[in-house]
Every structure is written in structure tokens, then in C-alpha cells.
Design a protein around this motif. Structure first.
Motif, PDB file in Angstrom:
ATOM      1  N   LYS A   1       3.315   6.123  -8.153  1.00 16.02           N
ATOM      2  CA  LYS A   1       2.895   5.376  -9.337  1.00 16.02           C
ATOM      3  C   LYS A   1       1.486   4.834  -9.150  1.00 16.02           C
ATOM      4  CE  LYS A   1       7.570   3.822 -10.575  1.00 16.02           C
ATOM      5  NZ  LYS A   1       8.429   2.641 -10.814  1.00 16.02           N
ATOM      6  N   TYR A   2       0.736   4.814 -10.224  1.00 13.46           N
ATOM      7  CA  TYR A   2      -0.595   4.224 -10.242  1.00 13.46           C
ATOM      8  C   TYR A   2      -0.694   3.254 -11.416  1.00 13.46           C
ATOM      9  CZ  TYR A   2      -2.270   7.919  -7.086  1.00 13.46           C
ATOM     10  OH  TYR A   2      -2.462   8.769  -6.014  1.00 13.46           O
ATOM     11  N   ALA A   3      -1.470   2.201 -11.220  1.00 12.78           N
ATOM     12  CA  ALA A   3      -1.823   1.349 -12.346  1.00 12.78           C
ATOM     13  C   ALA A   3      -2.695   2.167 -13.297  1.00 12.78           C
ATOM     14  CB  ALA A   3      -2.592   0.118 -11.863  1.00 12.78           C
ATOM     15  N   ASP A   4      -2.537   1.928 -14.588  1.00 11.39           N
ATOM     16  CA  ASP A   4      -3.313   2.682 -15.578  1.00 11.39           C
ATOM     17  C   ASP A   4      -4.817   2.527 -15.324  1.00 11.39           C
ATOM     18  OD1 ASP A   4      -1.072   2.082 -18.396  1.00 11.39           O
ATOM     19  OD2 ASP A   4      -1.050   3.607 -16.820  1.00 11.39           O
ATOM     20  N   SER A   5      -5.211   1.368 -14.846  1.00  8.08           N
ATOM     21  CA  SER A   5      -6.633   1.072 -14.675  1.00  8.08           C
ATOM     22  C   SER A   5      -7.291   1.882 -13.549  1.00  8.08           C
ATOM     23  CB  SER A   5      -6.825  -0.417 -14.400  1.00  8.08           C
ATOM     24  OG  SER A   5      -6.118  -0.808 -13.236  1.00  8.08           O
ATOM     25  N   VAL A   6      -6.476   2.482 -12.673  1.00  3.20           N
ATOM     26  CA  VAL A   6      -7.056   3.229 -11.543  1.00  3.20           C
ATOM     27  C   VAL A   6      -6.737   4.718 -11.587  1.00  3.20           C
ATOM     28  CG1 VAL A   6      -6.847   1.142 -10.134  1.00  3.20           C
ATOM     29  CG2 VAL A   6      -5.123   2.949  -9.911  1.00  3.20           C
ATOM     30  N   LYS A   7      -5.926   5.141 -12.548  1.00  2.00           N
ATOM     31  CA  LYS A   7      -5.571   6.563 -12.637  1.00  2.00           C
ATOM     32  C   LYS A   7      -6.828   7.416 -12.777  1.00  2.00           C
ATOM     33  CE  LYS A   7      -0.925   6.149 -14.563  1.00  2.00           C
ATOM     34  NZ  LYS A   7      -0.064   6.324 -15.767  1.00  2.00           N
ATOM     35  N   GLY A   8      -6.864   8.493 -11.986  1.00  2.00           N
ATOM     36  CA  GLY A   8      -8.006   9.387 -12.024  1.00  2.00           C
ATOM     37  C   GLY A   8      -9.149   8.968 -11.122  1.00  2.00           C
ATOM     38  N   ARG A   9      -9.100   7.745 -10.598  1.00  2.00           N
ATOM     39  CA  ARG A   9     -10.165   7.261  -9.716  1.00  2.00           C
ATOM     40  C   ARG A   9      -9.655   6.990  -8.303  1.00  2.00           C
ATOM     41  NH1 ARG A   9     -12.440   2.447 -10.617  1.00  2.00           N
ATOM     42  NH2 ARG A   9     -10.604   1.547 -11.624  1.00  2.00           N
ATOM     43  N   PHE A  10      -8.424   6.513  -8.175  1.00  2.00           N
ATOM     44  CA  PHE A  10      -7.844   6.174  -6.869  1.00  2.00           C
ATOM     45  C   PHE A  10      -6.780   7.196  -6.500  1.00  2.00           C
ATOM     46  CE2 PHE A  10      -8.535   1.250  -6.999  1.00  2.00           C
ATOM     47  CZ  PHE A  10      -9.885   1.468  -7.306  1.00  2.00           C
ATOM     48  N   THR A  11      -6.657   7.468  -5.210  1.00  2.00           N
ATOM     49  CA  THR A  11      -5.630   8.367  -4.718  1.00  2.00           C
ATOM     50  C   THR A  11      -4.948   7.747  -3.508  1.00  2.00           C
ATOM     51  OG1 THR A  11      -6.889  10.305  -5.436  1.00  2.00           O
ATOM     52  CG2 THR A  11      -5.104  10.670  -3.855  1.00  2.00           C
ATOM     53  N   ILE A  12      -3.622   7.653  -3.579  1.00  2.00           N
ATOM     54  CA  ILE A  12      -2.845   7.148  -2.447  1.00  2.00           C
ATOM     55  C   ILE A  12      -2.290   8.332  -1.668  1.00  2.00           C
ATOM     56  CG2 ILE A  12      -0.700   6.976  -3.786  1.00  2.00           C
ATOM     57  CD1 ILE A  12      -0.035   4.442  -2.160  1.00  2.00           C
ATOM     58  N   SER A  13      -2.252   8.177  -0.354  1.00  2.00           N
ATOM     59  CA  SER A  13      -1.669   9.219   0.491  1.00  2.00           C
ATOM     60  C   SER A  13      -1.032   8.569   1.711  1.00  2.00           C
ATOM     61  CB  SER A  13      -2.730  10.234   0.911  1.00  2.00           C
ATOM     62  OG  SER A  13      -3.750   9.607   1.660  1.00  2.00           O
ATOM     63  N   ARG A  14      -0.153   9.312   2.353  1.00  2.00           N
ATOM     64  CA  ARG A  14       0.544   8.798   3.542  1.00  2.00           C
ATOM     65  C   ARG A  14       0.507   9.814   4.655  1.00  2.00           C
ATOM     66  NH1 ARG A  14       6.363   6.548   1.772  1.00  2.00           N
ATOM     67  NH2 ARG A  14       6.611   6.649   4.039  1.00  2.00           N
ATOM     68  N   ASP A  15       0.436   9.306   5.875  1.00  2.00           N
ATOM     69  CA  ASP A  15       0.627  10.112   7.082  1.00  2.00           C
ATOM     70  C   ASP A  15       1.894   9.557   7.727  1.00  2.00           C
ATOM     71  OD1 ASP A  15       0.693  11.208   9.639  1.00  2.00           O
ATOM     72  OD2 ASP A  15      -1.484  11.238   9.810  1.00  2.00           O
ATOM     73  N   ASN A  16       3.009  10.218   7.482  1.00  2.00           N
ATOM     74  CA  ASN A  16       4.294   9.693   7.946  1.00  2.00           C
ATOM     75  C   ASN A  16       4.394   9.666   9.467  1.00  2.00           C
ATOM     76  OD1 ASN A  16       5.244   9.250   5.315  1.00  2.00           O
ATOM     77  ND2 ASN A  16       5.925  11.381   5.144  1.00  2.00           N
ATOM     78  N   ALA A  17       3.741  10.603  10.126  1.00  2.00           N
ATOM     79  CA  ALA A  17       3.783  10.629  11.595  1.00  2.00           C
ATOM     80  C   ALA A  17       3.106   9.394  12.189  1.00  2.00           C
ATOM     81  CB  ALA A  17       3.109  11.888  12.107  1.00  2.00           C
TER      82      ALA A  17
END
Length: 121
Positions: A58-74
């Protein structure tokens, strides 16, 4: 006990980019979700982005298209790549992790200490 250590905040001009990192450590059995929230002066803390382990990001509408979340599970680490930053993105950014620990196998909500992001116009 779970510790969240954030890094990557700072001062940037409008239109610039920053990348936040947050590493979780401690007695972690499973991480159910990791995400980022922010709080600007005089405002309530708000969701920026959230990435569950088995759900929809999920992203806040205000950051969609500008912010990207990612995870490194290891590495039990979550990142927030912030592009095209605007002055209204200025806030303290907090890492959040929903964690099941080896201590009691209950789910707990954990927060980092916060990192300041300042965007100048």
C-alpha cells in the motif's frame, strides 16, 4: 525485543531523491509486515507505504508514482526510495515492523527512532 535502526534521511532540494533504510534485529521469528510512516510538525503520523509479507503493498496517494518500498527478507531490512521529492514530504520518517518474536510467539508492533527528511524549495 526487537530493534529497528533507520538511516538515510537528510536535506535535499525539491525534485531530488533520498533512500531510507531500516534494519530489524533481535529475537525475530517472523516479520509479518514492514513499512514507513511519517509525521510532519503539527500533524498526525500517517502511512507512507506498507509491505506485508503475504499481502498487497500500500502507498499513500500523495506518494504514489514517486516512492517505492522494497524489502530484503534475508537481511530483515526495508527500504524506501523517494524520488521527485516535494517540500510537503518534509517530515520525520518512522520505520514500522509487525513482528512475531521467539520470546512469546505473539505479534507485536515495533517502531524505529525516526529519521528527519527535509525538502527545500
Amino acid at each position: 525485543q526487537v530493534q529497528l535502526v533507520e538511516s538515510g534521511g537528510g536535506l535535499v532540494q525539491a525534485g531530488g531523491s533520498l533512500r531510507l533504510s531500516c534494519a530489524a534485529s533481535g529475537s525475530i521469528f517472523r516479520i509479518n509486515a514492514m513499512g514507513w510512516y511519517r509525521q510532519a510538525p503539527g500533524k498526525q503520523r500517517e502511512l507512507v507505504a506498507n509491505m506485508p509479507s503475504d499481502g498487497i503493498t500500500k502507498y499513500a496517494d500523495s506518494v504514489k508514482g514517486r516512492f517505492t518500498i522494497s524489502r530484503d527478507n534475508a537481511k530483515n531490512t526495508v527500504y524506501l526510495q523517494m524520488n521527485s521529492l516535494k517540500p510537503e514530504d518534509t517530515a520525520v520518517y518512522y520505520c514500522n515492523a509487525v513482528v512475531v518474536t521467539h520470546t512469546n510467539y505473539y505479534e507485536s508492533d515495533n517502531w524505529g527512532q525516526g529519521t528527519q527528511v527535509t525538502v527545500s524549495s
